[in-house]
Scaffold this motif. Structure first.
Motif, short mmCIF file in Angstrom:
data_model
loop_
_atom_site.label_atom_id
_atom_site.label_comp_id
_atom_site.label_asym_id
_atom_site.label_seq_id
_atom_site.Cartn_x
_atom_site.Cartn_y
_atom_site.Cartn_z
N VAL A 15 9.94 33.84 63.54
CA VAL A 15 8.53 33.94 63.91
C VAL A 15 7.66 33.03 63.04
CG1 VAL A 15 6.52 35.48 63.99
CG2 VAL A 15 8.73 36.27 64.85
N SER A 16 7.95 32.99 61.75
CA SER A 16 7.10 32.24 60.82
C SER A 16 7.46 30.77 60.73
CB SER A 16 7.16 32.87 59.43
OG SER A 16 8.47 32.75 58.88
N LYS A 17 8.50 30.36 61.40
CA LYS A 17 8.90 28.95 61.37
C LYS A 17 9.07 28.38 62.78
CE LYS A 17 10.88 28.93 56.73
NZ LYS A 17 12.05 28.60 55.89
N ALA A 18 10.27 28.44 63.31
CA ALA A 18 10.58 27.73 64.55
C ALA A 18 9.67 28.10 65.71
CB ALA A 18 12.04 27.99 64.94
N ASP A 19 9.37 29.39 65.87
CA ASP A 19 8.57 29.81 67.02
C ASP A 19 7.12 29.36 66.97
OD1 ASP A 19 10.74 30.98 68.16
OD2 ASP A 19 9.96 33.03 68.17
N ASN A 20 6.58 29.22 65.78
CA ASN A 20 5.13 29.00 65.68
C ASN A 20 4.70 27.72 64.97
OD1 ASN A 20 3.67 31.30 67.00
ND2 ASN A 20 5.07 32.46 65.68
N GLU A 21 5.63 26.98 64.38
CA GLU A 21 5.23 25.70 63.77
C GLU A 21 4.65 24.72 64.80
OE1 GLU A 21 8.13 25.72 59.82
OE2 GLU A 21 8.76 24.62 61.62
N PRO A 22 5.21 24.64 66.01
CA PRO A 22 4.57 23.77 67.01
C PRO A 22 3.16 24.25 67.36
CG PRO A 22 6.83 24.22 67.64
CD PRO A 22 6.51 25.15 66.50
N GLU A 23 2.94 25.57 67.32
CA GLU A 23 1.61 26.11 67.60
C GLU A 23 0.63 25.73 66.49
OE1 GLU A 23 0.82 27.70 70.49
OE2 GLU A 23 2.86 27.08 71.01
N PHE A 24 1.12 25.70 65.24
CA PHE A 24 0.26 25.28 64.13
C PHE A 24 -0.16 23.82 64.30
CE2 PHE A 24 -0.34 23.53 59.83
CZ PHE A 24 -1.39 24.34 59.39
N ASP A 47 -3.62 35.22 66.25
CA ASP A 47 -3.46 36.39 67.12
C ASP A 47 -2.06 36.44 67.72
OD1 ASP A 47 -5.99 37.38 66.67
OD2 ASP A 47 -6.85 36.58 68.53
N LYS A 48 -1.57 35.27 68.16
CA LYS A 48 -0.22 35.20 68.74
C LYS A 48 0.83 35.60 67.72
CE LYS A 48 3.13 31.87 70.67
NZ LYS A 48 4.15 32.06 69.62
N MET A 49 0.75 35.03 66.55
CA MET A 49 1.73 35.31 65.51
C MET A 49 1.63 36.77 65.04
SD MET A 49 2.46 32.96 62.18
CE MET A 49 3.61 33.47 60.92
N ALA A 50 0.42 37.27 64.93
CA ALA A 50 0.22 38.66 64.51
C ALA A 50 0.84 39.63 65.51
CB ALA A 50 -1.26 38.95 64.34
N ASP A 51 0.66 39.35 66.80
CA ASP A 51 1.23 40.21 67.83
C ASP A 51 2.75 40.26 67.73
OD1 ASP A 51 0.98 41.76 70.40
OD2 ASP A 51 2.13 40.06 71.16
N GLU A 52 3.37 39.11 67.49
CA GLU A 52 4.82 39.06 67.36
C GLU A 52 5.30 39.83 66.13
OE1 GLU A 52 5.61 34.89 67.33
OE2 GLU A 52 5.12 34.62 69.44
N ALA A 100 3.99 28.65 55.91
CA ALA A 100 3.96 29.29 54.59
C ALA A 100 2.86 28.69 53.72
CB ALA A 100 5.32 29.15 53.90
N GLN A 101 2.73 27.38 53.75
CA GLN A 101 1.69 26.71 52.97
C GLN A 101 0.31 27.09 53.49
OE1 GLN A 101 2.19 22.54 51.69
NE2 GLN A 101 0.21 22.14 52.63
N ALA A 102 0.16 27.17 54.80
CA ALA A 102 -1.13 27.55 55.39
C ALA A 102 -1.50 28.98 55.00
CB ALA A 102 -1.08 27.40 56.91
N MET A 103 -0.51 29.87 54.97
CA MET A 103 -0.79 31.26 54.58
C MET A 103 -1.24 31.36 53.14
SD MET A 103 1.87 33.78 56.57
CE MET A 103 3.37 32.96 56.03
N ASP A 104 -0.67 30.54 52.28
CA ASP A 104 -1.12 30.50 50.89
C ASP A 104 -2.60 30.15 50.81
OD1 ASP A 104 0.00 31.23 48.49
OD2 ASP A 104 1.08 29.36 48.16
N ALA A 105 -3.00 29.16 51.59
CA ALA A 105 -4.40 28.74 51.60
C ALA A 105 -5.30 29.81 52.22
CB ALA A 105 -4.54 27.43 52.37
N MET A 106 -4.80 30.49 53.25
CA MET A 106 -5.58 31.53 53.93
C MET A 106 -5.86 32.70 53.00
SD MET A 106 -3.52 31.44 57.51
CE MET A 106 -3.70 33.22 57.71
N THR A 148 -2.49 41.83 58.50
CA THR A 148 -3.83 41.30 58.19
C THR A 148 -3.91 39.80 58.46
OG1 THR A 148 -3.16 40.89 55.89
CG2 THR A 148 -4.20 43.02 56.37
N LEU A 149 -2.84 39.25 59.00
CA LEU A 149 -2.76 37.81 59.21
C LEU A 149 -3.94 37.27 60.01
CD1 LEU A 149 -0.71 35.44 58.64
CD2 LEU A 149 0.12 35.80 60.96
N ASN A 150 -4.36 38.01 61.04
CA ASN A 150 -5.46 37.55 61.88
C ASN A 150 -6.78 38.26 61.57
OD1 ASN A 150 -4.42 39.96 62.89
ND2 ASN A 150 -4.89 39.47 65.03
N ASP A 151 -6.89 38.77 60.37
CA ASP A 151 -8.18 39.30 59.92
C ASP A 151 -9.23 38.19 60.01
OD1 ASP A 151 -10.24 39.61 57.55
OD2 ASP A 151 -9.41 41.61 57.82
#
Length: 447
Positions: free
Chosen positions: A404-413, A428-433, A213-219, A237-240
């Motif tokens: 999707v926005s927490k448990a599944d992808n925080e390790p990926e971040f 791209d991974k998160m956008a696809d999900e 969530a914090q990273a998305m704010d910065a993005m 638009t996440l992976n724009d």
């Protein structure tokens, strides 16, 4: 509305016998999803789960004491649940039994819980209560949207949050730096305030729970993109490319101008680290203001709105509105509703939000004098209402959003921070999900 196969599978997989037994022991409702419960006598014991236990425990216990003084025949059993564990604890209780009567349910997890038919619609109770016409219309719209329904309200809003850039005024003054009101000045200050060998850093980045969530704010703040979905409403638009470039720049701060411990820091550790060290800036929200006052004193820092981006405009992602839900399985809904109505009343809502430094949901509480004396809250309310800020509304209505926005992808971040994967691959991974979750949600709406 039916729970998705993905959500059901995750909830079932997460459940363990020990957790179910623990939940059953602490709650009075024996049933889970779909149970009708009962109105009850309006007296006796009810169980309340605080979805930000530890952080908000003291203020909730004050409100509970006030409530029990007004309603001496009702006992409220408080159960504090740490914020990172709240989603899974609710999911486990829905699947295995042991839900509370009342629970703190933020917008980010509201759809997933409502989709499992565990929450009571509250619009009818509100219309007949002292809260009618006294809840912030924007927050009401937000919780309706988050619950996936234009008609039903599955929680009563208590507070709204907002992203804040906290900075050490004493350190900025010493380094002769201007206030970090733009992203350019933010990056310049982060670099200039860093002297790693002296354990001095310009910024602390959130790498643990809640990092995305914090990273998305910065993005979005840097890219200037103002919608989470494209014109079709089907693709995020996440992976724009603009967001990819923004995330590359942001994650490039790790270990260059930040402590290496940031990799695993959730907000509690991050805030404690900032309060006790010599770090120039911290992105968090209104909720940590009082912690900073206690640790540093009000004269050593400021909390200002997020930096301005391209074209002199500020873009932020939405912060979830927090509120209280009434669970269908409650055997004493009358008493549970009395507690919710009390907590959202003028006096209690003002007391809660003054302690937390958040924006009150009760419109009467929102006019109280303390708000003008709490600078970050005052500035946040102004920027949200004066047209200077565009809010990118996150899809809290997706049942799988929180997962999707927490448990599944925080390790990926974390892998992005460590250079083990790229910002583009991560997005791209998160956008696809999310695109798949959006398509599934649309199909369900049609059926």
């Amino acid at each position: 509305m039916n729970i998705s196969k993905t959500q059901r599978g995750r909830a079932a997989a997460a459940m363990s016998l020990a957790t179910v037994l623990a939940l059953t022991a602490t709650a009075c409702g024996d049933d889970g999803s779909g149970a009708t419960g009962a109105e009850g006598s309006g007296k006796g014991k009810i169980v309340f789960w605080d979805n930000n236990g530890g952080v908000r425990t003291d203020i909730w216990k004050q409100i509970i004491a006030d409530f029990e003084k007004k309603y001496p025949k009702i006992e409220v059993q408080y159960v504090g649940v740490a914020a990172p564990e709240a989603q899974s604890k609710y999911d486990n209780a829905i699947q295995g039994g042991g839900l509370p009567d009342v629970g703190g349910v933020g917008a980010a997890m509201l759809a997933g819980i409502a989709a499992q038919d565990a929450l009571e619609p509250l619009e009818g109770r509100i219309a007949k209560s002292s809260l009618e016409g006294k809840l912030n219309k924007g927050m009401v719209a937000s919780v309706k949207n988050a619950g996936g329904s234009d008609e039903h309200m599955y929680n009563v809003p208590i507070s709204a949050n907002n992203g804040v850039l906290y900075y050490r005024t004493d350190l900025f003054k010493k380094a002769n730096l201007a206030e970090p009101t733009t992203w350019d000045t933010f990056y310049q200050a982060a670099d200039k305030l860093t002297a790693a060998k002296k354990n001095e850093f310009g910024y602390t980045i959130r790498g643990g729970a809640g990092s995305i969530a914090q990273a998305m704010d910065a993005m979005y703040g840097q890219s200037g993109i103002t919608s989470f979905w494209d014109a079709s409403g089907d693709k995020t638009t996440l992976n724009d490319p603009k967001n990819v470039a923004a995330l590359e720049k942001y994650t490039g701060l790790f270990k260059k101008v930040t402590p290496s411990a940031d990799l695993n820091n959730d907000f509690i550790k991050m805030v404690a680290q900032w309060d006790s060290g010599t770090i120039g800036m911290l992105n968090h929200n209104l909720g940590s203001y009082q912690d900073h006052v206690k640790a540093l004193g009000a004269d050593k820092f400021r909390g200002i709105p997020q930096p301005i981006g391209p074209g002199g405009k500020r873009v932020q992602v939405s912060n979830p509105v927090d509120g209280l839900g009434l669970f269908k399985s409650s055997k004493n809904k009358e008493a549970a509703w009395k507690f919710i109505e009390f907590a959202a009343s003028h006096e209690a809502n003002s007391k809660f939000n003054e302690s937390a430094g958040l924006i009150p949901a009760n419109t009467e509480a929102a006019t109280d004098a303390w708000i003008s004396k709490t600078e970050p809250t005052k500035l946040a309310a102004q920027t949200l209402n004066d047209g200077s800020t565009t809010i990118v509304q996150l899809p809290y209505y997706l049942p799988d959003w929180n997962t999707v926005s927490k448990a599944d992808n925080e390790p990926e971040f974390q892998k992005v921070l460590l250079g083990k994967t790229t910002a583009k691959a991560f997005l791209d991974k998160m956008a696809d999900e999310l695109n798949k979750a959006q398509a599934e949600w649309k199909d369900q709406k049609k059926s």
